[in-house]
Design an enzyme around this catalytic site. Structure first.
Site: not given
Length: 887
Positions: A96, A467, A843, A863
């Site tokens: 796996r 799935h 921004c 900010y």
């Protein structure tokens, strides 16, 4: 000598849970569980470094790997008291994948490896169960033929389906041993015909073929797509886990299942999962058979008829429930585990952190903090900020009429409506024209691109851990699974249920919270955020340092932002206010005016409208700062271009169409985004900025007088490249403010700053700071001007750039921290060197991206500002950035 192979279980365990980068998540957790004394089948892990070597050296392996694999195999043989390839006492193996971050179903697996015409007899003799042995052998040939040799899976299924149809059988468990034996021969003939070579019988050849297939699956399209969607670096690689087989398909006392220690859809604290008697692991997730609930509580909750594991195998279930608590207490998080029961003996095949919906993540984080398992800061890190979008999905209007077609399992919450598509390719192609619902019998990893494009996913087969369910929950996409009443004909592109026939392009609605499939489009309503969401947001606000503002220019956006906890407006784009049909005529008249007096006349009509706009924003944001960017875009964006629009404008304005066309020609720019825009408009047409400043300050005074609350206007001058530009326009704004204050008999505090969106402004930020009270980094344009790349056109090549590793991610979605980020850091350092109290924010769209927010926190910005619906994302991401900086 480099250690490439790590053993776990049996006589020695080499790894630990904190070695995920080397052993992958699966290998590290298998080692950890073995050390805890849990019943883990022994095995060994080949490290992710081998995967890196494999791709760096033309699919070859390190020289020492062969000897290390042989040594680990010998240790495994002693632990299992069996020998790989031995015809009398054969050891069988699984192979796996295991990346450091779980990628469920994206890479390949091979089970029952080591079977051939000799070892099959040994397996029969040792188990006295011919049907089990031949079932295991056919599974091995089928899986190895598909995964390693490239023979299509459906070619094998066609052989099985033909037999079942001819013999009136519906379930694989009804196929007898002699039939499986016959089909093994047919499978081998199919492989030889498809590949030109006989099916490999040498167990060591099988083992290395499986190892190579797993490493090779790291770069198959579905895995690459999954990594791109989930921003997983391609250079991490996968480990390979080789583990002794245990068998859930040995009869009625054997089983296999998948479980979560809590409900991954809602977060409710109960043992959640499914199992199948007489089956192997892939049967549960493939949707071939309908799985049964683990607990009586879950069976009753879901309305299931089949008995639960708690009822059928009470002793083994009790042991499994104990493992549940051990794992969750040890890892201190929800676990997703796979198990097998072989002749009433329990084995744990893997555990990993359970993927969950954001709704569940919130509840689990808050509950675990209350239970004392984790701290508040740890709880904050347990919720993906981007996933908060899931909570903002619409839900169905409870009062709306609904024609329910069918009901399946509520696999992933949220409601979605759209046009029906039946293939992943069609879903991806048609999503550009509006929302689509991907309808499949069951999904497979090959469908990942269509699932990502779809607004909702519907399957007629599969359970809560199929799935479709697992992937949809991870994506935050509404999903209804296992709606068995639906007949989905993919070839004919039609879905039938009762008297209804739904064709491709027809509209349906699904409710992933109830499992309902509904005919047509049902109205939706916005969710109400409270409870666990409010609790986590309150914790985030306690921790975070940066403020979070919103980009908003309409009252609706401003109110939405305020409701989501925004601490002001970081960007009001005033040009958006001019596109109103009632205003655009005046804007165009102003642009076409040849003299200042005419321009001022047109602007005089716009002044009261602008004042009204700003007054609404100030009222909503009372006591909070509002940053208003003066007019920025090129004038041509406001101009008429279609002939009918030109004639209508000319007629209303009382000018000749010929003059309009001439003026359009004069205003034409070859590269308008770098042309006559931003502060350049204010320099050449100062009356525009004067009108806007007057509207801002008059509105601020009005609101302050009417409410008695403070109003904090911040005037932002866009596209500054030099200090002189800002100096000229600052004086204009200050002069206007003083005139308004004098006329109104009231003064207000205000700030004047600029948007840093040109590299020169960033590099000269110390000089520019002399005339600035604040900087706001406009990272949309700063990214464009730094990379020399138009965000409107870059889509044609950015995908290739990301796939080839030129960029880790789209630089317009996540900040280019190396390049653009360096300019921000320079501007931060230089600006603060002149003005230590200079306010600094961001921004652009990056203000709502968690990775970019992390950069802003590390840099020290004051900010971030983002779109209203991303305010919760930014609040949480800002807090997480603070927590991570402490580590």
């Amino acid at each position: 000598m480099t250690k490439w192979v790590y053993s776990f279980g049996g006589e020695r365990t080499d790894g630990r849970a904190d070695m995920k980068n080397l052993l992958g998540g699966k290998g590290a957790n298998l080692a950890e569980m073995a050390s805890l004394g849990l019943p883990v089948p022994p095995g060994f892990t080949i490290t992710t470094e081998v995967c890196t070597y494999y791709y760096d050296n033309e699919s070859s392996y390190p020289g020492e790997l062969g000897d290390q694999v042989n040594e680990a195999l010998a240790i495994l043989e002693r632990a299992m008291d069996a020998k790989f390839g031995d015809p009398e006492n054969p050891l069988l193996l699984s192979v796996r994948s295991g990346a450091r971050i779980s990628m469920p179903g994206m890479m390949d697996t091979v089970l029952n490896l080591g079977l051939n015409e000799k070892t099959i007899q040994g397996l029969i003799n040792r188990t006295n169960n011919p049907r089990f042995a031949w079932d295991s052998y056919r599974r091995f040939v089928q899986m190895y033929g598909d995964v390693v040799l490239g023979v299509p899976h459906h070619d094998f299924e066609d052989i099985i389906d033909t037999y079942k149809r001819e013999h009136g059988i519906s379930l694989d468990t009804e196929v007898p041993a002699e039939a499986w034996q016959q089909m093994v021969g047919e499978f081998k003939e199919l492989v030889e015909k498809a590949t030109g070579k006989p099916f490999p019988d040498d167990p060591m050849e099988q083992l290395w073929g499986g190892i190579g297939a797993v490493f090779g699956s790291w770069m198959i399209p579905r895995a690459v797509t999954y990594r791109r969607i989930n921003e997983i670096p391609g250079n991490w690689g996968t480990a390979v886990n080789v583990q002794s087989m245990v068998f859930g398909n040995m009869g009625q006392d054997s089983a296999t299942g998948v479980a979560f220690t809590r409900d991954p859809a809602t977060g409710e604290n109960y043992f959640y999962g499914e199992y199948l008697v007489d089956a192997q692991g892939e049967d549960v997730v493939a949707g071939i058979r309908t799985p049964q609930s683990l607990t009586k509580y879950a069976r009753e909750k879901e309305g299931g008829d089949l008995p639960s594991m708690e009822e059928v195998m009470p002793e083994v279930f009790g042991e499994l429930d104990g493992v549940r608590h051990t794992l969750e207490n040890h890892f201190r998080d929800v676990q997703d585990l796979e198990f097998t029961v072989q002749d009433k003996k329990l084995y744990i095949l893997q555990t990993r952190t359970g993927k969950r919906t954001t709704q569940a993540a919130l509840k689990i984080a808050v509950d675990m903090e209350k239970e004392g398992l984790i701290t508040k800061e740890e709880a904050l890190l347990r919720v993906d900020p981007k996933g908060l979008d899931q909570l903002l999905h619409p839900t169905l209007d409870p009062d709306a009429h609904k024609t329910i077609l069918a009901k399946g399992l509520p696999a992933s919450p949220g409601a979605a409506n759209g046009r029906v598509t039946f293939t992943a390719d069609d879903a991806e192609a048609q999503a550009a024209n509006g929302p689509v619902i991907l309808c499949r019998q069951e999904t497979s990893p090959e469908d990942i691109h269509g699932m990502h494009a779809a607004k909702g996913i519907l399957t007629s087969r599969g359970g809560m851990t199929s799935h479709a369910a697992v992937v949809a929950r991870g994506m935050g996409t509404p999903c209804v699974a296992g709606a068995g009443d639906l007949f989905i004909d993919t070839k004919s592109k039609v879905m039938r249920v009762g008297e209804y026939e739904i064709h491709e392009g027809d509209s349906i609605t699904i409710d992933g919270s109830t499992g309902e499939v509904i005919f047509g489009e049902v109205p939706t309503i916005q969710p109400v955020l409270s409870g666990d969401f409010e609790t986590l947001m309150a914790w985030a606000d306690e921790v975070r340092r940066m403020k979070v503002r919103a980009n908003a220019e309409t009252p609706t956006d401003a109110q939405t932002a305020r409701d989501f906890g925004a601490q002001g407006i970081g960007l009001c784009r005033t040009e958006h206010m001019f596109f109103d049909p009632d205003r655009i005529q005046r804007v165009r008249e102003m642009i076409f005016a040849s003299e200042e007096t005419a321009r001022r006349a047109a602007l005089a009509h716009l002044l009261p409208e602008q004042r009204k706009d700003f007054k609404e924003l100030f009222t909503i944001m009372q006591g909070l700062p509002v940053t208003i960017r003066l007019l920025d875009p090129p004038l041509h964006e406001f101009l008429p271009h279609e002939e009918a629009d030109v004639e209508e404008f000319a007629k209303t304005a009382g000018i000749e169409p010929a003059h309009v066309h001439r003026r359009l020609g004069e205003l034409h720019e070859f590269n308008p985004m770098l042309g006559h825009r931003g502060c350049r408009l204010g320099i050449t047409y100062p009356e525009i900025y004067e009108m806007q400043a007057e509207a801002i300050f008059e509105a601020a005074v009005d609101v302050a007088e009417e409410s008695g609350e403070s109003v904090i206007p911040e005037v932002m001058i866009p596209l500054i490249a030099t200090r002189k530009e800002l100096s000229i326009l600052r004086k204009l704004v200050e002069k206007t403010a003083e005139r308004v204050f004098e006329n109104r008999g009231r003064k207000l505090d205000y700030m004047i700053g600029t948007m840093i969106e040109l590299p020169r402004a960033a590099l000269c930020a110390d000089d520019v700071a002399n005339d600035a009270d604040f900087y706001s980094f406009g990272t949309n344009d700063l990214t464009q001007t730094t990379l020399g790349m138009s965000r409107d056109d870059a889509g044609m090549f950015l995908k290739a750039y990301v796939e080839q590793g030129i960029f880790e991610t789209d630089p317009f979605a996540a900040l280019d921290q190396t390049g653009v980020g360096q300019l921000i850091e320079i501007a931060f350092r230089k600006g603060r060197s002149v003005k230590p109290d200079l306010k600094l924010g961001i921004c652009g769209e990056h203000g709502g991206d968690p990775s970019s927010i992390g950069f802003c926190e590390r840099t020290g910005l004051d900010y971030v500002s983002c779109s209203p619906y991303r305010v919760p994302i930014a609040r949480l991401a800002s807090a997480q950035a603070v927590v991570r900086l402490k580590d």
